[in-house]
Enzyme design. Structure first.
Site, PDB file in Angstrom:
ATOM      1  N   TRP A  34       0.744  -1.255   0.011  1.00  0.00           N
ATOM      2  CA  TRP A  34       0.180   0.068  -0.224  1.00  0.00           C
ATOM      3  C   TRP A  34       0.916   1.279   0.076  1.00  0.00           C
ATOM      4  O   TRP A  34       0.343   2.298  -0.088  1.00  0.00           O
ATOM      5  CB  TRP A  34      -0.971   0.070   1.081  1.00  0.00           C
ATOM      6  CG  TRP A  34      -0.285  -0.332   2.496  1.00  0.00           C
ATOM      7  CD1 TRP A  34       0.255   0.479   3.225  1.00  0.00           C
ATOM      8  CD2 TRP A  34      -0.261  -1.486   3.259  1.00  0.00           C
ATOM      9  NE1 TRP A  34       0.735   0.014   4.431  1.00  0.00           N
ATOM     10  CE2 TRP A  34       0.318  -1.266   4.323  1.00  0.00           C
ATOM     11  CE3 TRP A  34      -0.871  -2.901   2.627  1.00  0.00           C
ATOM     12  CZ2 TRP A  34       0.529  -2.170   5.371  1.00  0.00           C
ATOM     13  CZ3 TRP A  34      -0.520  -3.893   3.582  1.00  0.00           C
ATOM     14  CH2 TRP A  34       0.264  -3.461   4.816  1.00  0.00           C
ATOM     15  N   ARG A  35       2.287   1.151   0.136  1.00  0.00           N
ATOM     16  CA  ARG A  35       3.054   2.299   0.089  1.00  0.00           C
ATOM     17  C   ARG A  35       3.556   2.262  -1.361  1.00  0.00           C
ATOM     18  O   ARG A  35       4.062   3.431  -1.847  1.00  0.00           O
ATOM     19  CB  ARG A  35       4.272   2.123   1.073  1.00  0.00           C
ATOM     20  CG  ARG A  35       3.778   2.264   2.447  1.00  0.00           C
ATOM     21  CD  ARG A  35       5.085   2.198   3.213  1.00  0.00           C
ATOM     22  NE  ARG A  35       4.587   2.451   4.604  1.00  0.00           N
ATOM     23  CZ  ARG A  35       5.324   2.085   5.940  1.00  0.00           C
ATOM     24  NH1 ARG A  35       6.477   1.483   5.621  1.00  0.00           N
ATOM     25  NH2 ARG A  35       4.996   2.276   6.970  1.00  0.00           N
ATOM     26  N   GLU A  47      -5.328   1.309   5.942  1.00  0.00           N
ATOM     27  CA  GLU A  47      -5.512   1.986   7.526  1.00  0.00           C
ATOM     28  C   GLU A  47      -6.448   1.263   8.172  1.00  0.00           C
ATOM     29  O   GLU A  47      -6.185   1.332   9.283  1.00  0.00           O
ATOM     30  CB  GLU A  47      -5.587   3.422   7.166  1.00  0.00           C
ATOM     31  CG  GLU A  47      -4.574   4.220   6.262  1.00  0.00           C
ATOM     32  CD  GLU A  47      -3.327   4.458   7.278  1.00  0.00           C
ATOM     33  OE1 GLU A  47      -3.296   4.095   8.444  1.00  0.00           O
ATOM     34  OE2 GLU A  47      -2.100   4.612   6.653  1.00  0.00           O
ATOM     35  N   GLN A  52      -6.738  -2.725  13.310  1.00  0.00           N
ATOM     36  CA  GLN A  52      -6.906  -3.864  14.085  1.00  0.00           C
ATOM     37  C   GLN A  52      -5.753  -4.537  14.563  1.00  0.00           C
ATOM     38  O   GLN A  52      -5.801  -5.417  15.292  1.00  0.00           O
ATOM     39  CB  GLN A  52      -7.708  -4.823  13.215  1.00  0.00           C
ATOM     40  CG  GLN A  52      -8.809  -4.139  12.420  1.00  0.00           C
ATOM     41  CD  GLN A  52      -9.922  -3.609  13.379  1.00  0.00           C
ATOM     42  OE1 GLN A  52     -10.290  -2.509  13.312  1.00  0.00           O
ATOM     43  NE2 GLN A  52     -10.074  -4.385  14.393  1.00  0.00           N
ATOM     44  N   LEU A  90     -10.210 -10.755  12.115  1.00  0.00           N
ATOM     45  CA  LEU A  90      -9.708  -9.609  12.635  1.00  0.00           C
ATOM     46  C   LEU A  90     -10.357  -8.784  13.771  1.00  0.00           C
ATOM     47  O   LEU A  90      -9.719  -8.082  14.518  1.00  0.00           O
ATOM     48  CB  LEU A  90      -9.599  -8.452  11.396  1.00  0.00           C
ATOM     49  CG  LEU A  90      -8.695  -8.569  10.577  1.00  0.00           C
ATOM     50  CD1 LEU A  90      -9.008  -7.379   9.275  1.00  0.00           C
ATOM     51  CD2 LEU A  90      -7.238  -8.044  11.112  1.00  0.00           C
ATOM     52  N   TYR A  92     -13.560  -6.612  15.594  1.00  0.00           N
ATOM     53  CA  TYR A  92     -14.151  -5.189  15.430  1.00  0.00           C
ATOM     54  C   TYR A  92     -14.974  -5.291  14.069  1.00  0.00           C
ATOM     55  O   TYR A  92     -14.489  -4.505  13.184  1.00  0.00           O
ATOM     56  CB  TYR A  92     -12.845  -4.198  15.500  1.00  0.00           C
ATOM     57  CG  TYR A  92     -12.504  -3.761  16.785  1.00  0.00           C
ATOM     58  CD1 TYR A  92     -13.235  -2.926  17.673  1.00  0.00           C
ATOM     59  CD2 TYR A  92     -11.116  -4.256  17.167  1.00  0.00           C
ATOM     60  CE1 TYR A  92     -12.547  -2.707  18.865  1.00  0.00           C
ATOM     61  CE2 TYR A  92     -10.712  -4.243  18.466  1.00  0.00           C
ATOM     62  CZ  TYR A  92     -11.293  -3.174  19.298  1.00  0.00           C
ATOM     63  OH  TYR A  92     -11.066  -2.931  20.454  1.00  0.00           O
ATOM     64  N   TYR A 130      -8.079  10.136  12.337  1.00  0.00           N
ATOM     65  CA  TYR A 130      -6.963   9.436  12.177  1.00  0.00           C
ATOM     66  C   TYR A 130      -6.934   8.830  10.784  1.00  0.00           C
ATOM     67  O   TYR A 130      -5.922   9.073   9.891  1.00  0.00           O
ATOM     68  CB  TYR A 130      -6.574   7.887  13.057  1.00  0.00           C
ATOM     69  CG  TYR A 130      -5.665   7.190  12.493  1.00  0.00           C
ATOM     70  CD1 TYR A 130      -4.342   7.353  12.427  1.00  0.00           C
ATOM     71  CD2 TYR A 130      -5.954   5.923  11.489  1.00  0.00           C
ATOM     72  CE1 TYR A 130      -3.306   6.386  11.927  1.00  0.00           C
ATOM     73  CE2 TYR A 130      -5.217   5.297  11.168  1.00  0.00           C
ATOM     74  CZ  TYR A 130      -3.720   5.643  11.311  1.00  0.00           C
ATOM     75  OH  TYR A 130      -2.657   4.606  10.617  1.00  0.00           O
ATOM     76  N   ASP A 148      -1.864   8.202  15.957  1.00  0.00           N
ATOM     77  CA  ASP A 148      -2.133   6.666  16.297  1.00  0.00           C
ATOM     78  C   ASP A 148      -1.234   6.408  17.378  1.00  0.00           C
ATOM     79  O   ASP A 148      -0.585   7.366  17.973  1.00  0.00           O
ATOM     80  CB  ASP A 148      -2.015   5.685  15.052  1.00  0.00           C
ATOM     81  CG  ASP A 148      -0.661   5.660  14.894  1.00  0.00           C
ATOM     82  OD1 ASP A 148       0.346   6.206  15.256  1.00  0.00           O
ATOM     83  OD2 ASP A 148      -0.208   4.528  14.076  1.00  0.00           O
ATOM     84  N   CYS A 212      18.990   5.413  17.957  1.00  0.00           N
ATOM     85  CA  CYS A 212      17.890   6.428  17.586  1.00  0.00           C
ATOM     86  C   CYS A 212      18.547   7.833  17.159  1.00  0.00           C
ATOM     87  O   CYS A 212      19.396   8.111  17.965  1.00  0.00           O
ATOM     88  CB  CYS A 212      17.023   6.557  18.791  1.00  0.00           C
ATOM     89  SG  CYS A 212      15.809   7.829  18.584  1.00  0.00           S
TER      90      CYS A 212
HETATM   91 FE1  SF4 Z   1      11.949   6.732  21.464  1.00  0.00          FE
HETATM   92 FE2  SF4 Z   1      14.417   6.094  22.687  1.00  0.00          FE
HETATM   93 FE3  SF4 Z   1      14.473   7.671  20.501  1.00  0.00          FE
HETATM   94 FE4  SF4 Z   1      13.370   8.808  22.672  1.00  0.00          FE
HETATM   95  S1  SF4 Z   1      15.606   8.024  22.273  1.00  0.00           S
HETATM   96  S2  SF4 Z   1      12.631   8.955  20.691  1.00  0.00           S
HETATM   97  S3  SF4 Z   1      12.605   7.113  23.551  1.00  0.00           S
HETATM   98  S4  SF4 Z   1      13.831   5.563  20.840  1.00  0.00           S
END
Ligand code: SF4
Length: 366
Positions: A34-35, A47, A52, A90, A92, A130, A148, A212
């Site tokens: 779907w992308r 979506e 679900q 699914l 709902y 949403y 979401d 991250c």
């Molecule tokens: Fe999420 Fe950790 Fe990145 Fe903060 S540092 S946005 S808690 S993954």
């Protein structure tokens, strides 16, 4: 002047965040069918299904739906039973019925063309903020931020929001923050990136903070409060329900029929099929006999062929304790049940535990 400088700074920060987020998404976003399209029907379907379930479980449902109903016209022309059967498992089920009703609405009110503005999309049956924001941004490049569960988690951690995210004011604030950070040149990608990041990196448990790209901006990370955010209010109490199902196979002139009941009214599994049922608020310890079921007084003296152990099935606010009692007999089934030849059960939509039972009993193939 100072306020202006602060908001300018925040704008720059947010822009940098969306740049980094989109760069991350371009590199790590999952390749999903779907992308690869901007067809609003297919995006809308994805979506609704993904509300679900997770992507892995939702993908085969999406593929089956698209194969059976490749466009709005074919979905609108389908019978409700067929739509519910494809949705089977699914949960709902009202969402499947709304999807079906909205397809008919698009055909009748919009000449079969998916509406292209947010308000008209939002006005379709069953379409909430949403879904409307997702379809409007992905398919029509409109700057509406989606909120979401994944976005709530990511944004509330980034901004260190320590109030319960279920509160309407907090939810609104999260929506504003998501909207403020949006890259309006790529609103659809921005929304998908926000959801994708929450779904694959900023996870509810053990998020990937080590890898991250936003640790320097993440307030929860800086404060060592990642595991405490988002803050949730305790879930509503779960109620137990006890269902005793009579699985009646009626043998008529050498043919076998199963006695089914269509679920009506405002209760779980509306429009799906199950069996004649005795329900109580407590587990009953007494031994049931066939004659105890409504309309089965002529079965006094009959014995159940097989009684299963109770099956526990969880719904959002309910814990169902389900027991199946199998009876093969030549007596007439109780009204208002319908009798269906055992060979024709595949055409009927069943709740998941009922379908599981039928498969285990060898009465249903798929
Ligand atoms: Fe999420 Fe950790 Fe990145 Fe903060 S540092 S946005 S808690 S993954």
């Amino acid at each position: 002047m100072a306020g202006f400088a602060v908001s300018l700074l925040r704008m720059r920060n947010d822009n940098r965040l969306s740049d980094d987020l989109l760069a991350w998404y371009d590199l790590h976003g999952r390749d999903l069918p779907w992308r690869r399209t901007r067809d609003p029907y297919r995006v809308w379907l994805s979506e609704v299904i993904l509300q679900q379930t997770r992507v892995n479980q939702g993908l085969p449902y999406w593929e089956r739906f698209v194969a059976a109903f490749p466009d709005i016209e074919s979905l609108a022309a389908a019978g409700e039973q067929e739509v519910l059967r494809l949705w089977q498992g699914l949960g709902y089920y009202s969402r499947a019925r709304n999807l079906h009703a909205a397809a008919r609405e698009i055909l009748e009110r919009h000449d079969g063309c998916f509406p292209e503005d947010y308000a008209a999309i939002r006005a379709l049956k069953g379409v909430g903020e949403y879904t409307a924001a997702a379809v409007a941004s992905i398919c029509f490049n409109l700057p509406h931020a989606v909120v979401d569960g994944n976005v709530v988690r990511f944004v509330s951690r980034l901004h260190g929001i320590d109030r319960p995210v279920g509160e309407p004011a907090v939810r609104r604030r999260i929506g504003e923050l998501a909207h403020d950070g949006m890259d309006t040149r790529r609103p659809g990608d921005y929304n998908q990136a926000m959801m994708e990041f929450g779904a694959t990196v900023c996870l509810p448990v053990n998020p990937g903070c080590d890898a991250c790209p936003f640790t320097a901006r993440c307030r929860a990370f800086r404060d060592g409060r990642v595991s405490e955010i988002p803050v949730r209010v305790p879930a509503a109490k779960v109620r137990d329900r006890y269902l005793h199902y009579l699985v009646l196979i009626s043998v008529q002139k050498g043919r076998e029929f199963l006695c089914l009941r269509k679920r009506e009214g405002r209760d779980i599994w509306q429009g799906l099929y199950d069996f004649p049922c005795l329900e109580g608020e407590n587990a009953t310890n007494r031994d049931l006999s066939p004659g105890d079921f409504p309309g089965m007084s002529n079965a006094v003296g009959d014995r159940f062929g097989q009684v299963t152990d109770p099956v526990i099935h969880l719904l959002t606010h309910r814990r169902l304790h389900i027991q199946f009692y199998l009876l093969r007999t030549s007596i007439k089934p109780p009204l208002p049940c319908i009798t269906v030849p055992l060979t024709e059960l595949t055409g009927y939509p069943f709740p998941k535990p009922v379908a599981n039972f039928l498969r285990q009993a060898g009465l249903l193939q798929h």
